[in-house]
Design a protein around this motif. Sequence first.
Motif, PDB file in Angstrom:
ATOM      1  N   HIS A  53     -54.395 -59.394  28.747  1.00 25.04           N
ATOM      2  CA  HIS A  53     -54.200 -59.106  27.321  1.00 25.04           C
ATOM      3  C   HIS A  53     -55.018 -60.142  26.556  1.00 25.04           C
ATOM      4  CE1 HIS A  53     -51.036 -57.802  24.086  1.00 25.04           C
ATOM      5  NE2 HIS A  53     -52.282 -57.626  23.694  1.00 25.04           N
ATOM      6  N   ALA A  54     -56.301 -59.835  26.296  1.00 25.14           N
ATOM      7  CA  ALA A  54     -57.256 -60.836  25.812  1.00 25.14           C
ATOM      8  C   ALA A  54     -57.153 -61.102  24.321  1.00 25.14           C
ATOM      9  CB  ALA A  54     -58.686 -60.400  26.160  1.00 25.14           C
ATOM     10  N   VAL A  55     -56.823 -60.080  23.530  1.00 24.96           N
ATOM     11  CA  VAL A  55     -56.684 -60.221  22.075  1.00 24.96           C
ATOM     12  C   VAL A  55     -55.345 -59.618  21.685  1.00 24.96           C
ATOM     13  CG1 VAL A  55     -57.631 -59.579  19.820  1.00 24.96           C
ATOM     14  CG2 VAL A  55     -59.179 -60.173  21.698  1.00 24.96           C
ATOM     15  N   SER A  73     -60.547 -72.418  22.598  1.00 24.26           N
ATOM     16  CA  SER A  73     -60.860 -72.881  23.946  1.00 24.26           C
ATOM     17  C   SER A  73     -61.392 -71.728  24.796  1.00 24.26           C
ATOM     18  CB  SER A  73     -59.614 -73.493  24.591  1.00 24.26           C
ATOM     19  OG  SER A  73     -58.556 -72.550  24.591  1.00 24.26           O
ATOM     20  N   ASN A  74     -61.907 -72.047  25.978  1.00 22.11           N
ATOM     21  CA  ASN A  74     -62.404 -71.013  26.889  1.00 22.11           C
ATOM     22  C   ASN A  74     -61.293 -70.017  27.205  1.00 22.11           C
ATOM     23  OD1 ASN A  74     -64.937 -72.154  27.060  1.00 22.11           O
ATOM     24  ND2 ASN A  74     -64.445 -73.372  28.869  1.00 22.11           N
ATOM     25  N   GLY A  75     -61.640 -68.729  27.172  1.00 22.46           N
ATOM     26  CA  GLY A  75     -60.657 -67.699  27.464  1.00 22.46           C
ATOM     27  C   GLY A  75     -59.748 -67.347  26.311  1.00 22.46           C
ATOM     28  N   SER A  79     -65.317 -64.014  22.579  1.00 25.82           N
ATOM     29  CA  SER A  79     -66.389 -63.082  22.961  1.00 25.82           C
ATOM     30  C   SER A  79     -65.867 -61.652  23.077  1.00 25.82           C
ATOM     31  CB  SER A  79     -67.027 -63.520  24.284  1.00 25.82           C
ATOM     32  OG  SER A  79     -67.659 -64.779  24.148  1.00 25.82           O
ATOM     33  N   THR A  80     -64.627 -61.512  23.543  1.00 24.77           N
ATOM     34  CA  THR A  80     -64.018 -60.182  23.640  1.00 24.77           C
ATOM     35  C   THR A  80     -63.898 -59.551  22.258  1.00 24.77           C
ATOM     36  OG1 THR A  80     -62.768 -60.832  25.612  1.00 24.77           O
ATOM     37  CG2 THR A  80     -61.962 -58.916  24.394  1.00 24.77           C
ATOM     38  N   LEU A  81     -63.479 -60.347  21.283  1.00 21.65           N
ATOM     39  CA  LEU A  81     -63.347 -59.842  19.913  1.00 21.65           C
ATOM     40  C   LEU A  81     -64.707 -59.442  19.344  1.00 21.65           C
ATOM     41  CD1 LEU A  81     -61.535 -59.255  17.507  1.00 21.65           C
ATOM     42  CD2 LEU A  81     -61.794 -61.651  16.804  1.00 21.65           C
ATOM     43  N   ALA A 236     -55.505 -68.198  23.129  1.00 27.88           N
ATOM     44  CA  ALA A 236     -54.820 -67.265  24.028  1.00 27.88           C
ATOM     45  C   ALA A 236     -54.709 -65.881  23.399  1.00 27.88           C
ATOM     46  CB  ALA A 236     -53.436 -67.793  24.392  1.00 27.88           C
ATOM     47  N   GLY A 237     -55.772 -65.495  22.668  1.00 27.15           N
ATOM     48  CA  GLY A 237     -55.824 -64.162  22.078  1.00 27.15           C
ATOM     49  C   GLY A 237     -55.122 -64.015  20.752  1.00 27.15           C
ATOM     50  N   VAL A 238     -54.469 -65.084  20.281  1.00 26.60           N
ATOM     51  CA  VAL A 238     -53.706 -65.030  19.027  1.00 26.60           C
ATOM     52  C   VAL A 238     -54.468 -65.748  17.925  1.00 26.60           C
ATOM     53  CG1 VAL A 238     -51.551 -65.727  17.894  1.00 26.60           C
ATOM     54  CG2 VAL A 238     -51.524 -64.952  20.278  1.00 26.60           C
ATOM     55  N   LEU A 239     -54.476 -65.187  16.706  1.00 33.97           N
ATOM     56  CA  LEU A 239     -55.119 -65.845  15.577  1.00 33.97           C
ATOM     57  C   LEU A 239     -54.230 -66.989  15.104  1.00 33.97           C
ATOM     58  CD1 LEU A 239     -56.897 -64.063  12.626  1.00 33.97           C
ATOM     59  CD2 LEU A 239     -55.619 -66.161  12.295  1.00 33.97           C
TER      60      LEU A 239
END
Length: 259
Positions: A53-55, A73-75, A79-81, A236-239
């Motif tokens: 669950h990337a974003v 941070s990395n991950g 880039s996914t967004l 961790a995918g959270v804004l």
Amino acid sequence: MAERMDSAVPTVVVDDVHITYRVNGARTGRGSATSALSRIASRRQAPGVREVHAVKGVSFAAYKGEAIGLIGSNGSGKSTLLKAIAGLLPASKGRVHTHGQPSLLGVNAALMSDLTGERNVVLGGLAMGMTRAEIRERYEEIVEFSGINDKGDFITLPMRTYSSGMAARLRFSIAAAKNHDVLLIDEALSTGDARFQQRSKDRIRELREQAGTVFLVSHHNKSITETCDRAIWLEAGVLRMDGPAREVMREYEKATAKR
């Protein structure tokens, strides 16, 4: 955040976007074909496949004339967004709305390693929607901007002979030769010497002044604060935070210093 009229039309709206994808694990060994058919019949997920669950529920709007840095941070999902905004990754939930054509640096200018730099300038320009006449007109400027020929006639050599930095500089130079509604840049400013990095920053400012929107992913904090007026911090995918670049970067650096 850059000043703007309340009635301004956003170029990008990210509305409660979630992005989930699957990562394949180890091979299953003997009987894998039979097992695969069984899984298809029962609609079970393959062993060793995990969901990422990337974003997670990201929302924001971007406007003309803004340069927005994506930090984390990395991950963290940066880039996914970018790929989702470019239309290359579907949202699992939520929507991405764009006004105009987004261009992801290094994808629209898809360079081929077996072809010369010269030929890749032509193909990259065509991939971005430039005409052959426009490419011919801007060719010398693209090559000079990239610095590819500073230490030899590299533009006539196959791309496979280039270092990763040279290839990245050429990609940026091709992309920067055209004005964009939305330009998405992933780590391009970390390559090259100080002179190339300064030229790149100057060009981004020009793109903004010509009513474009620029998104920049960089692990170099100085590139974000010098180039962007706004920053979005993902973790961790959270804004985590969205605001003036220097304020967001200050809070991000405080958080990373505690780790």
